[in-house]
Design a protein around this motif. Structure first.
Motif, short mmCIF file in Angstrom:
data_model
loop_
_atom_site.label_atom_id
_atom_site.label_comp_id
_atom_site.label_asym_id
_atom_site.label_seq_id
_atom_site.Cartn_x
_atom_site.Cartn_y
_atom_site.Cartn_z
N PRO A 123 35.00 37.18 42.13
CA PRO A 123 36.28 37.02 42.82
C PRO A 123 36.10 37.09 44.33
O PRO A 123 35.25 37.83 44.83
CB PRO A 123 37.09 38.22 42.32
N VAL A 124 36.89 36.32 45.05
CA VAL A 124 36.89 36.33 46.51
C VAL A 124 38.34 36.16 46.96
O VAL A 124 39.08 35.38 46.37
CB VAL A 124 36.02 35.19 47.10
N THR A 125 38.71 36.87 48.01
CA THR A 125 40.01 36.68 48.64
C THR A 125 39.79 35.98 49.96
O THR A 125 38.96 36.42 50.77
CB THR A 125 40.71 38.03 48.88
N GLU A 181 27.17 30.50 48.26
CA GLU A 181 25.95 31.30 48.41
C GLU A 181 26.17 32.72 47.91
O GLU A 181 25.32 33.30 47.23
CB GLU A 181 25.48 31.32 49.86
N HIS A 182 27.31 33.30 48.23
CA HIS A 182 27.64 34.65 47.76
C HIS A 182 27.58 34.69 46.23
O HIS A 182 27.00 35.61 45.64
CB HIS A 182 29.02 35.05 48.27
N ALA A 183 28.15 33.69 45.57
CA ALA A 183 28.16 33.65 44.11
C ALA A 183 26.75 33.48 43.55
O ALA A 183 26.42 34.08 42.52
CB ALA A 183 29.07 32.53 43.61
N ARG A 184 25.93 32.68 44.20
CA ARG A 184 24.54 32.48 43.72
C ARG A 184 23.78 33.80 43.75
O ARG A 184 23.07 34.14 42.80
CB ARG A 184 23.84 31.41 44.54
N GLU A 217 43.58 34.15 46.18
CA GLU A 217 42.56 34.77 45.33
C GLU A 217 41.86 33.65 44.58
O GLU A 217 42.52 32.80 43.97
CB GLU A 217 43.22 35.73 44.33
N VAL A 218 40.52 33.66 44.62
CA VAL A 218 39.75 32.62 43.94
C VAL A 218 38.64 33.24 43.12
O VAL A 218 38.25 34.39 43.33
CB VAL A 218 39.16 31.59 44.94
N GLN A 219 38.15 32.45 42.19
CA GLN A 219 36.94 32.76 41.43
C GLN A 219 35.90 31.73 41.83
O GLN A 219 36.20 30.53 41.85
CB GLN A 219 37.20 32.68 39.92
N ILE A 266 35.10 26.53 42.73
CA ILE A 266 35.98 27.51 43.35
C ILE A 266 37.37 27.21 42.80
O ILE A 266 37.91 26.11 43.02
CB ILE A 266 35.94 27.42 44.88
N THR A 267 37.93 28.17 42.08
CA THR A 267 39.18 27.98 41.38
C THR A 267 40.19 29.03 41.82
O THR A 267 39.88 30.22 41.86
CB THR A 267 38.96 28.10 39.85
N ARG A 268 41.38 28.58 42.17
CA ARG A 268 42.45 29.51 42.56
C ARG A 268 42.91 30.32 41.36
O ARG A 268 42.70 29.92 40.20
CB ARG A 268 43.63 28.76 43.16
#
Length: 141
Positions: A9-11, A33-36, A75-77, A96-98
Motif C-alpha cells: 500500500p502507498v498513500t 521500485e519501492h514495491a520491487r 490510497e493505492v496498491q 498501481i491500482t486505486r
C-alpha cells in the motif's frame, strides 16, 4: 497484465504531485521500485545480502502506461510479479491500482542481476537469487 500475488500500500503525498495536482510521472517509477524491493524482502532477499554476494538488480528497460490520474491522498496498491525466463534477463509486471479498484498505471520492466565485479549480467538470474531467498516460492522460483 495478469494476476499479481504481491502488493504494497502507498498513500499519494502532496509533495509528489505536479502543478496540476496529479502525481508526478517520475513518482510512478519510485512507487514501482519501492514495491520491487518490498517483494524481494517478502521473499527474504535483503539488499545487503545481494551486495555481500556481489550482485545487484538492474532495470534495463521500463514502460509505463498511465491509465488514470492519481491525486494527493489517494490510497493505492502497487503490485509486483517477476517473470522468469531463459537467459540473462527477466520481466517484471506491476500495476498501481486505486482503492476503488481503478487501474492507474501499468509498469513493465526488463531486468537482470549485475555481477558487481565483472560489471556484466549474471548468466541465470534465477540461480543468482534463489540461494539468497528464505522463501524462493514467493518469487516464483
Amino acid at each position: 497484465m495478469t494476476d499479481h500475488g504481491f502488493a504494497v500500500p502507498v498513500t499519494v503525498r502532496g509533495y509528489e504531485t505536479d502543478s496540476q495536482g496529479h502525481l508526478n510521472q517520475a513518482v510512478y517509477l519510485q512507487y514501482a521500485e519501492h514495491a520491487r524491493w518490498a517483494y524481494m524482502q517478502e521473499a527474504g532477499v535483503r539488499q545487503a545480502d545481494l551486495i555481500a554476494n556481489g550482485i545487484g538488480p538492474v532495470v534495463l528497460e521500463t514502460t509505463v502506461r498511465y491509465r488514470r490520474e492519481l491525486r494527493a491522498g489517494d490510497e493505492v496498491q502497487v503490485s509486483c510479479r517477476f517473470i522468469w525466463r531463459d537467459g540473462r534477463t527477466f520481466g517484471i509486471d506491476q500495476a498501481i491500482t486505486r482503492a476503488d479498484g481503478v487501474l492507474a498505471a501499468e509498469i513493465t520492466c526488463v531486468a537482470g542481476f549485475l555481477d558487481l565485479t565483472e560489471r556484466r549480467l549474471v548468466p541465470d538470474p534465477r540461480e543468482a537469487v534463489r540461494p539468497l531467498a528464505a522463501k524462493p516460492d514467493r518469487l516464483g522460483l
